[in-house]
Scaffold this active site. Structure first.
Site, PDB file in Angstrom:
ATOM      1  N   MET A  21       0.839  -1.199   0.000  1.00 28.60           N
ATOM      2  CA  MET A  21       0.000   0.000   0.000  1.00 28.60           C
ATOM      3  C   MET A  21       0.875   1.250   0.000  1.00 28.60           C
ATOM      4  O   MET A  21       0.412   2.348   0.322  1.00 28.60           O
ATOM      5  CB  MET A  21      -0.947  -0.007   1.203  1.00 28.60           C
ATOM      6  CG  MET A  21      -1.909  -1.198   1.145  1.00 28.60           C
ATOM      7  SD  MET A  21      -3.462  -0.932   1.988  1.00 28.60           S
ATOM      8  CE  MET A  21      -2.897  -0.606   3.635  1.00 28.60           C
ATOM      9  N   LYS A  53       4.749  -9.723   9.200  1.00 29.45           N
ATOM     10  CA  LYS A  53       4.136  -8.836  10.196  1.00 29.45           C
ATOM     11  C   LYS A  53       2.613  -8.955  10.153  1.00 29.45           C
ATOM     12  O   LYS A  53       1.959  -8.947  11.166  1.00 29.45           O
ATOM     13  CB  LYS A  53       4.553  -7.384  10.008  1.00 29.45           C
ATOM     14  CG  LYS A  53       4.113  -6.569  11.209  1.00 29.45           C
ATOM     15  CD  LYS A  53       4.591  -5.181  11.147  1.00 29.45           C
ATOM     16  CE  LYS A  53       3.632  -4.151  10.800  1.00 29.45           C
ATOM     17  NZ  LYS A  53       2.289  -4.112  10.752  1.00 29.45           N
ATOM     18  N   GLN A 105     -10.499  -2.456   1.734  1.00 25.09           N
ATOM     19  CA  GLN A 105     -10.098  -3.183   2.949  1.00 25.09           C
ATOM     20  C   GLN A 105     -10.131  -2.313   4.203  1.00 25.09           C
ATOM     21  O   GLN A 105      -9.767  -2.784   5.271  1.00 25.09           O
ATOM     22  CB  GLN A 105      -8.722  -3.828   2.766  1.00 25.09           C
ATOM     23  CG  GLN A 105      -7.542  -2.870   2.735  1.00 25.09           C
ATOM     24  CD  GLN A 105      -6.254  -3.589   2.352  1.00 25.09           C
ATOM     25  OE1 GLN A 105      -6.075  -4.030   1.218  1.00 25.09           O
ATOM     26  NE2 GLN A 105      -5.342  -3.714   3.306  1.00 25.09           N
ATOM     27  N   ARG A 140       2.281   2.683   9.365  1.00 24.75           N
ATOM     28  CA  ARG A 140       1.473   3.367  10.390  1.00 24.75           C
ATOM     29  C   ARG A 140       2.328   3.904  11.536  1.00 24.75           C
ATOM     30  O   ARG A 140       1.822   4.681  12.346  1.00 24.75           O
ATOM     31  CB  ARG A 140       0.377   2.428  10.916  1.00 24.75           C
ATOM     32  CG  ARG A 140      -0.730   2.192   9.893  1.00 24.75           C
ATOM     33  CD  ARG A 140      -1.937   1.493  10.480  1.00 24.75           C
ATOM     34  NE  ARG A 140      -3.078   1.507   9.585  1.00 24.75           N
ATOM     35  CZ  ARG A 140      -3.452   0.492   8.798  1.00 24.75           C
ATOM     36  NH1 ARG A 140      -2.752  -0.629   8.804  1.00 24.75           N
ATOM     37  NH2 ARG A 140      -4.500   0.601   8.017  1.00 24.75           N
ATOM     38  N   LEU A 193       6.696   3.175   1.342  1.00 25.82           N
ATOM     39  CA  LEU A 193       7.582   2.023   1.496  1.00 25.82           C
ATOM     40  C   LEU A 193       8.677   2.255   2.533  1.00 25.82           C
ATOM     41  O   LEU A 193       9.268   3.333   2.596  1.00 25.82           O
ATOM     42  CB  LEU A 193       8.209   1.675   0.145  1.00 25.82           C
ATOM     43  CG  LEU A 193       7.207   1.384  -0.986  1.00 25.82           C
ATOM     44  CD1 LEU A 193       7.944   1.067  -2.287  1.00 25.82           C
ATOM     45  CD2 LEU A 193       6.265   0.242  -0.628  1.00 25.82           C
ATOM     46  N   HIS A 194       8.904   1.236   3.330  1.00 20.78           N
ATOM     47  CA  HIS A 194       9.972   1.267   4.338  1.00 20.78           C
ATOM     48  C   HIS A 194      10.814  -0.001   4.173  1.00 20.78           C
ATOM     49  O   HIS A 194      10.563  -0.821   3.281  1.00 20.78           O
ATOM     50  CB  HIS A 194       9.375   1.372   5.741  1.00 20.78           C
ATOM     51  CG  HIS A 194       8.298   0.361   6.030  1.00 20.78           C
ATOM     52  ND1 HIS A 194       8.559  -0.993   6.152  1.00 20.78           N
ATOM     53  CD2 HIS A 194       6.955   0.495   6.171  1.00 20.78           C
ATOM     54  CE1 HIS A 194       7.438  -1.626   6.391  1.00 20.78           C
ATOM     55  NE2 HIS A 194       6.442  -0.756   6.392  1.00 20.78           N
ATOM     56  N   GLU A 195      11.786  -0.152   5.071  1.00 17.95           N
ATOM     57  CA  GLU A 195      12.718  -1.291   4.981  1.00 17.95           C
ATOM     58  C   GLU A 195      11.994  -2.640   4.896  1.00 17.95           C
ATOM     59  O   GLU A 195      12.481  -3.574   4.267  1.00 17.95           O
ATOM     60  CB  GLU A 195      13.632  -1.314   6.215  1.00 17.95           C
ATOM     61  CG  GLU A 195      14.578  -0.141   6.300  1.00 17.95           C
ATOM     62  CD  GLU A 195      15.633  -0.165   5.211  1.00 17.95           C
ATOM     63  OE1 GLU A 195      16.097  -1.269   4.879  1.00 17.95           O
ATOM     64  OE2 GLU A 195      15.972   0.904   4.684  1.00 17.95           O
ATOM     65  N   GLY A 196      10.865  -2.729   5.578  1.00 26.44           N
ATOM     66  CA  GLY A 196      10.097  -3.984   5.550  1.00 26.44           C
ATOM     67  C   GLY A 196       9.674  -4.332   4.126  1.00 26.44           C
ATOM     68  O   GLY A 196       9.865  -5.460   3.654  1.00 26.44           O
ATOM     69  N   HIS A 197       9.114  -3.339   3.431  1.00 26.39           N
ATOM     70  CA  HIS A 197       8.698  -3.575   2.036  1.00 26.39           C
ATOM     71  C   HIS A 197       9.907  -3.916   1.160  1.00 26.39           C
ATOM     72  O   HIS A 197       9.845  -4.782   0.297  1.00 26.39           O
ATOM     73  CB  HIS A 197       8.039  -2.326   1.448  1.00 26.39           C
ATOM     74  CG  HIS A 197       6.777  -1.912   2.123  1.00 26.39           C
ATOM     75  ND1 HIS A 197       6.677  -0.759   2.862  1.00 26.39           N
ATOM     76  CD2 HIS A 197       5.558  -2.493   2.170  1.00 26.39           C
ATOM     77  CE1 HIS A 197       5.446  -0.634   3.329  1.00 26.39           C
ATOM     78  NE2 HIS A 197       4.743  -1.685   2.927  1.00 26.39           N
TER      79      HIS A 197
HETATM   80  O1  PAF Z   1      -0.353  -5.721   3.437  1.00 28.69           O
HETATM   81  C1  PAF Z   1      -0.756  -4.789   2.721  1.00 28.69           C
HETATM   82  O2  PAF Z   1      -0.113  -3.748   2.565  1.00 28.69           O
HETATM   83  C2  PAF Z   1      -2.103  -4.913   2.023  1.00 28.69           C
HETATM   84  O3  PAF Z   1      -3.040  -5.527   2.844  1.00 28.69           O
HETATM   85  C3  PAF Z   1      -2.013  -5.610   0.655  1.00 28.69           C
HETATM   86  C4  PAF Z   1      -1.593  -7.053   0.775  1.00 28.69           C
HETATM   87  C5  PAF Z   1      -1.055  -4.852  -0.236  1.00 28.69           C
HETATM   88  C6  PAF Z   1      -3.404  -5.590  -0.012  1.00 28.69           C
HETATM   89  O4  PAF Z   1      -3.883  -4.298  -0.178  1.00 28.69           O
END
Ligand code: PAF
Length: 274
Positions: free
Chosen positions: A30, A150, A62, A188, A33-37
Protein backbone atom coordinates in the site's frame (compact mmCIF):
# COMPACT_ATOMS: atom_id res chain seq x y z
CA UNK A 1 12.00 0.27 -14.40
CA UNK A 2 8.57 0.44 -15.99
CA UNK A 3 5.65 2.34 -14.50
CA UNK A 4 2.05 1.27 -15.09
CA UNK A 5 -1.21 2.87 -14.03
CA UNK A 6 -3.66 0.87 -16.14
CA UNK A 7 -4.41 -2.74 -15.13
CA UNK A 8 -4.77 -3.91 -18.76
CA UNK A 9 -1.43 -2.39 -19.81
CA UNK A 10 0.37 -4.11 -16.94
CA UNK A 11 -1.47 -7.35 -17.72
CA UNK A 12 -0.35 -7.21 -21.35
CA UNK A 13 3.26 -6.52 -20.41
CA UNK A 14 3.29 -9.34 -17.82
CA UNK A 15 1.82 -11.75 -20.35
CA UNK A 16 4.60 -10.85 -22.81
CA UNK A 17 7.26 -11.42 -20.12
CA UNK A 18 5.76 -14.80 -19.19
CA UNK A 19 5.74 -15.84 -22.86
CA UNK A 20 9.46 -15.07 -22.97
CA UNK A 21 9.88 -17.51 -20.08
CA UNK A 22 10.66 -14.84 -17.53
CA UNK A 23 9.91 -15.63 -13.90
CA UNK A 24 7.61 -12.96 -12.46
CA UNK A 25 7.35 -11.97 -8.80
CA UNK A 26 4.64 -9.75 -7.35
CA UNK A 27 5.16 -7.63 -4.24
CA UNK A 28 1.79 -6.13 -3.25
CA UNK A 29 2.02 -3.02 -1.04
CA UNK A 30 0.00 0.00 0.00
CA UNK A 31 3.03 2.23 -0.51
CA UNK A 32 4.85 4.57 1.87
CA UNK A 33 7.58 2.02 1.50
CA UNK A 34 9.97 1.27 4.34
CA UNK A 35 12.72 -1.29 4.98
CA UNK A 36 10.10 -3.98 5.55
CA UNK A 37 8.70 -3.58 2.04
CA UNK A 38 12.17 -3.35 0.52
CA UNK A 39 13.04 -6.67 2.19
CA UNK A 40 10.15 -8.20 0.22
CA UNK A 41 11.72 -6.97 -3.02
CA UNK A 42 15.07 -8.38 -1.85
CA UNK A 43 13.38 -11.72 -1.12
CA UNK A 44 11.94 -11.74 -4.65
CA UNK A 45 15.45 -11.14 -6.05
CA UNK A 46 16.91 -13.94 -3.94
CA UNK A 47 14.20 -16.30 -5.19
CA UNK A 48 15.43 -15.66 -8.73
CA UNK A 49 12.67 -13.49 -10.19
CA UNK A 50 13.48 -11.99 -13.61
CA UNK A 51 10.72 -9.41 -13.26
CA UNK A 52 9.67 -7.92 -9.93
CA UNK A 53 6.37 -6.06 -10.03
CA UNK A 54 5.66 -3.87 -7.00
CA UNK A 55 2.08 -2.68 -6.66
CA UNK A 56 1.47 0.51 -4.69
CA UNK A 57 -2.24 0.86 -4.01
CA UNK A 58 -4.07 2.00 -0.90
CA UNK A 59 -7.01 -0.33 -1.34
CA UNK A 60 -10.20 1.44 -0.19
CA UNK A 61 -12.14 -1.83 0.02
CA UNK A 62 -10.10 -3.18 2.95
CA UNK A 63 -10.68 -0.16 5.22
CA UNK A 64 -13.70 0.12 7.49
CA UNK A 65 -15.76 3.35 7.37
CA UNK A 66 -14.12 4.63 10.59
CA UNK A 67 -10.60 3.53 9.65
CA UNK A 68 -7.64 5.52 8.32
CA UNK A 69 -8.11 5.24 4.52
CA UNK A 70 -8.11 9.03 3.96
CA UNK A 71 -5.12 9.73 6.19
CA UNK A 72 -3.09 6.62 5.27
CA UNK A 73 0.37 8.02 4.38
CA UNK A 74 1.16 8.31 0.68
CA UNK A 75 4.36 9.36 -1.14
CA UNK A 76 4.33 8.12 -4.71
CA UNK A 77 7.55 9.83 -5.78
CA UNK A 78 9.59 8.37 -2.92
CA UNK A 79 8.00 4.94 -3.45
CA UNK A 80 8.97 4.89 -7.14
CA UNK A 81 12.55 5.91 -6.29
CA UNK A 82 12.83 3.20 -3.62
CA UNK A 83 11.44 0.54 -5.95
CA UNK A 84 13.96 1.51 -8.61
CA UNK A 85 16.88 1.61 -6.15
CA UNK A 86 15.99 -1.80 -4.70
CA UNK A 87 15.74 -3.57 -8.04
CA UNK A 88 12.04 -3.72 -8.91
CA UNK A 89 11.54 -3.91 -12.68
CA UNK A 90 7.98 -2.58 -12.75
CA UNK A 91 5.81 -0.53 -10.45
CA UNK A 92 2.01 -0.49 -10.61
CA UNK A 93 0.30 2.68 -9.39
CA UNK A 94 -3.39 2.39 -10.20
CA UNK A 95 -6.09 4.83 -9.07
CA UNK A 96 -9.09 3.42 -7.17
CA UNK A 97 -11.17 4.12 -10.30
CA UNK A 98 -8.80 2.04 -12.44
CA UNK A 99 -9.07 -0.88 -10.00
CA UNK A 100 -12.80 -0.75 -9.23
CA UNK A 101 -15.57 -0.11 -11.71
CA UNK A 102 -18.35 2.06 -10.30
CA UNK A 103 -20.57 -1.02 -10.21
CA UNK A 104 -17.88 -3.49 -9.06
CA UNK A 105 -19.82 -6.33 -7.44
CA UNK A 106 -17.55 -9.37 -7.09
CA UNK A 107 -15.66 -9.99 -3.85
CA UNK A 108 -13.54 -12.82 -2.50
CA UNK A 109 -14.36 -14.14 0.96
CA UNK A 110 -12.15 -16.50 2.94
CA UNK A 111 -14.41 -18.02 5.58
CA UNK A 112 -12.16 -19.81 8.07
CA UNK A 113 -8.80 -18.22 8.84
CA UNK A 114 -10.14 -14.69 8.42
CA UNK A 115 -12.95 -14.95 10.97
CA UNK A 116 -10.96 -14.39 14.19
CA UNK A 117 -8.21 -12.03 15.35
CA UNK A 118 -8.04 -8.94 13.07
CA UNK A 119 -10.93 -10.31 11.01
CA UNK A 120 -13.24 -10.21 14.03
CA UNK A 121 -12.21 -6.66 14.90
CA UNK A 122 -12.12 -5.27 11.36
CA UNK A 123 -15.27 -6.53 9.62
CA UNK A 124 -14.81 -6.71 5.85
CA UNK A 125 -11.05 -6.16 6.05
CA UNK A 126 -9.96 -9.55 4.72
CA UNK A 127 -12.73 -9.53 2.12
CA UNK A 128 -11.12 -6.34 0.82
CA UNK A 129 -7.62 -7.78 1.04
CA UNK A 130 -8.56 -11.03 -0.72
CA UNK A 131 -10.44 -9.17 -3.43
CA UNK A 132 -7.61 -6.80 -4.27
CA UNK A 133 -4.95 -9.50 -4.06
CA UNK A 134 -7.01 -11.78 -6.33
CA UNK A 135 -7.26 -8.92 -8.80
CA UNK A 136 -3.51 -8.29 -8.63
CA UNK A 137 -2.87 -12.03 -9.09
CA UNK A 138 -5.05 -12.01 -12.20
CA UNK A 139 -3.48 -8.85 -13.60
CA UNK A 140 0.14 -9.95 -13.06
CA UNK A 141 -0.18 -13.78 -13.08
CA UNK A 142 3.10 -13.99 -11.11
CA UNK A 143 5.02 -17.19 -10.45
CA UNK A 144 5.17 -16.15 -6.81
CA UNK A 145 4.09 -13.31 -4.58
CA UNK A 146 5.86 -12.01 -1.47
CA UNK A 147 4.10 -10.87 1.71
CA UNK A 148 5.44 -9.82 5.11
CA UNK A 149 5.14 -11.93 8.24
CA UNK A 150 4.14 -8.84 10.20
CA UNK A 151 0.63 -9.30 8.79
CA UNK A 152 0.64 -12.91 9.92
CA UNK A 153 -3.07 -13.59 9.57
CA UNK A 154 -3.16 -11.87 6.17
CA UNK A 155 -0.37 -14.10 4.87
CA UNK A 156 -2.23 -17.24 5.99
CA UNK A 157 -5.53 -16.03 4.54
CA UNK A 158 -3.87 -15.30 1.19
CA UNK A 159 -2.11 -18.65 1.19
CA UNK A 160 -5.51 -20.31 1.70
CA UNK A 161 -7.10 -18.22 -1.05
CA UNK A 162 -4.30 -19.08 -3.49
CA UNK A 163 -4.72 -22.78 -2.68
CA UNK A 164 -8.51 -22.92 -2.66
CA UNK A 165 -8.96 -20.88 -5.84
CA UNK A 166 -6.16 -22.72 -7.70
CA UNK A 167 -4.17 -19.62 -8.46
CA UNK A 168 -1.04 -21.72 -8.91
CA UNK A 169 1.01 -18.92 -7.36
CA UNK A 170 3.58 -19.60 -4.62
CA UNK A 171 3.08 -17.46 -1.54
CA UNK A 172 6.40 -16.44 0.01
CA UNK A 173 6.35 -14.95 3.51
CA UNK A 174 9.35 -12.81 4.46
CA UNK A 175 10.41 -12.22 8.10
CA UNK A 176 9.43 -9.13 10.07
CA UNK A 177 11.87 -6.24 9.72
CA UNK A 178 12.38 -4.32 12.97
CA UNK A 179 13.86 -0.96 13.82
CA UNK A 180 17.02 -1.21 15.97
CA UNK A 181 14.75 -0.61 19.00
CA UNK A 182 12.73 -3.74 18.17
CA UNK A 183 9.66 -1.90 16.86
CA UNK A 184 8.23 -3.75 13.86
CA UNK A 185 8.45 -1.54 10.78
CA UNK A 186 5.06 -0.31 9.58
CA UNK A 187 3.82 2.59 7.47
CA UNK A 188 1.47 3.37 10.39
CA UNK A 189 4.47 4.06 12.68
CA UNK A 190 4.46 7.55 11.11
CA UNK A 191 1.29 8.24 13.15
CA UNK A 192 3.21 7.80 16.42
CA UNK A 193 4.45 10.73 18.52
CA UNK A 194 7.84 10.33 20.24
CA UNK A 195 6.14 9.27 23.46
CA UNK A 196 3.92 6.76 21.65
CA UNK A 197 6.91 5.37 19.76
CA UNK A 198 8.65 4.76 23.09
CA UNK A 199 5.56 3.03 24.51
CA UNK A 200 5.23 0.86 21.40
CA UNK A 201 8.50 -0.88 22.25
CA UNK A 202 6.63 -2.76 24.98
CA UNK A 203 5.01 -4.89 22.26
CA UNK A 204 8.18 -6.39 20.77
CA UNK A 205 9.76 -6.60 24.23
CA UNK A 206 6.79 -8.57 25.55
CA UNK A 207 6.83 -10.87 22.52
CA UNK A 208 10.55 -11.56 22.95
CA UNK A 209 10.03 -12.32 26.65
CA UNK A 210 7.67 -15.23 25.97
CA UNK A 211 9.22 -18.49 27.09
CA UNK A 212 8.73 -21.45 24.75
CA UNK A 213 7.34 -24.53 26.46
CA UNK A 214 5.23 -22.60 28.98
CA UNK A 215 1.44 -22.65 29.37
CA UNK A 216 -0.33 -20.01 27.28
CA UNK A 217 -2.63 -18.72 30.05
CA UNK A 218 0.22 -17.40 32.20
CA UNK A 219 2.24 -16.07 29.23
CA UNK A 220 -0.79 -14.24 27.87
CA UNK A 221 -1.48 -12.61 31.26
CA UNK A 222 2.15 -11.51 31.45
CA UNK A 223 2.12 -10.02 27.93
CA UNK A 224 -1.19 -8.24 28.57
CA UNK A 225 0.15 -6.82 31.83
CA UNK A 226 3.34 -5.57 30.16
CA UNK A 227 1.33 -3.81 27.43
CA UNK A 228 -1.06 -2.25 29.94
CA UNK A 229 1.91 -1.09 32.06
CA UNK A 230 3.18 0.81 28.98
CA UNK A 231 -0.27 2.47 28.61
CA UNK A 232 -1.11 0.45 25.51
CA UNK A 233 -4.71 -0.70 25.13
CA UNK A 234 -4.71 -4.40 24.32
CA UNK A 235 -6.94 -5.33 21.39
CA UNK A 236 -5.88 -8.98 21.53
CA UNK A 237 -3.03 -11.22 22.60
CA UNK A 238 -3.59 -14.68 21.11
CA UNK A 239 -1.50 -17.80 20.95
CA UNK A 240 -2.51 -19.86 17.92
CA UNK A 241 -1.40 -22.72 15.75
CA UNK A 242 0.41 -20.94 12.92
CA UNK A 243 -1.33 -22.95 10.19
CA UNK A 244 -4.91 -23.15 11.48
CA UNK A 245 -4.94 -19.95 13.59
CA UNK A 246 -6.82 -21.91 16.27
CA UNK A 247 -5.99 -21.20 19.92
CA UNK A 248 -3.42 -23.42 21.60
CA UNK A 249 -2.73 -24.05 25.28
CA UNK A 250 1.05 -24.37 25.27
CA UNK A 251 3.80 -22.34 23.55
CA UNK A 252 5.23 -25.04 21.28
CA UNK A 253 7.06 -25.16 17.95
CA UNK A 254 4.53 -23.98 15.34
CA UNK A 255 2.79 -21.65 17.82
CA UNK A 256 2.40 -18.01 16.83
CA UNK A 257 1.72 -15.27 19.33
CA UNK A 258 -0.24 -12.47 17.64
CA UNK A 259 -0.70 -9.08 19.27
CA UNK A 260 -2.81 -6.07 18.36
CA UNK A 261 -2.79 -3.01 20.61
CA UNK A 262 -3.75 0.64 20.50
CA UNK A 263 -0.98 3.13 21.12
CA UNK A 264 -3.01 6.31 21.50
CA UNK A 265 -5.22 6.30 18.40
CA UNK A 266 -2.89 4.04 16.39
CA UNK A 267 -3.55 0.33 16.16
CA UNK A 268 -0.31 -1.65 15.97
CA UNK A 269 0.15 -5.36 15.27
CA UNK A 270 3.14 -7.60 15.80
CA UNK A 271 3.78 -11.30 16.23
CA UNK A 272 6.32 -13.98 17.02
CA UNK A 273 6.48 -17.44 15.52
CA UNK A 274 7.94 -20.20 17.70
O1 PAF B 1 -0.35 -5.72 3.44
C1 PAF B 1 -0.76 -4.79 2.72
O2 PAF B 1 -0.11 -3.75 2.56
C2 PAF B 1 -2.10 -4.91 2.02
O3 PAF B 1 -3.04 -5.53 2.84
C3 PAF B 1 -2.01 -5.61 0.65
C4 PAF B 1 -1.59 -7.05 0.78
C5 PAF B 1 -1.05 -4.85 -0.24
C6 PAF B 1 -3.40 -5.59 -0.01
O4 PAF B 1 -3.88 -4.30 -0.18
Amino acid sequence: MKTFREPNKLQKWCRAQALKGRKIALVPTMGYLHEGHLSLIEAAKRKGADEIVVSVFVNPVQFGPKEDYAKYPRDEKADVAKCRATGATAVFLPTPEAMYFKDHSVYVNEEDLSTGLCGARRPGHFRGVCTVVAKLFNIVRPDFAVFGQKDFQQAQVIRRMARDLNFGIDIVVAPIVREPTGLARSSRNTYLSDVERERALAISKALMSIVPGRAVAAERRRVEKALAAASLKVDYVEFVDAATLKAVKKVAPGTACLVAAYDGATRLIDNRLF
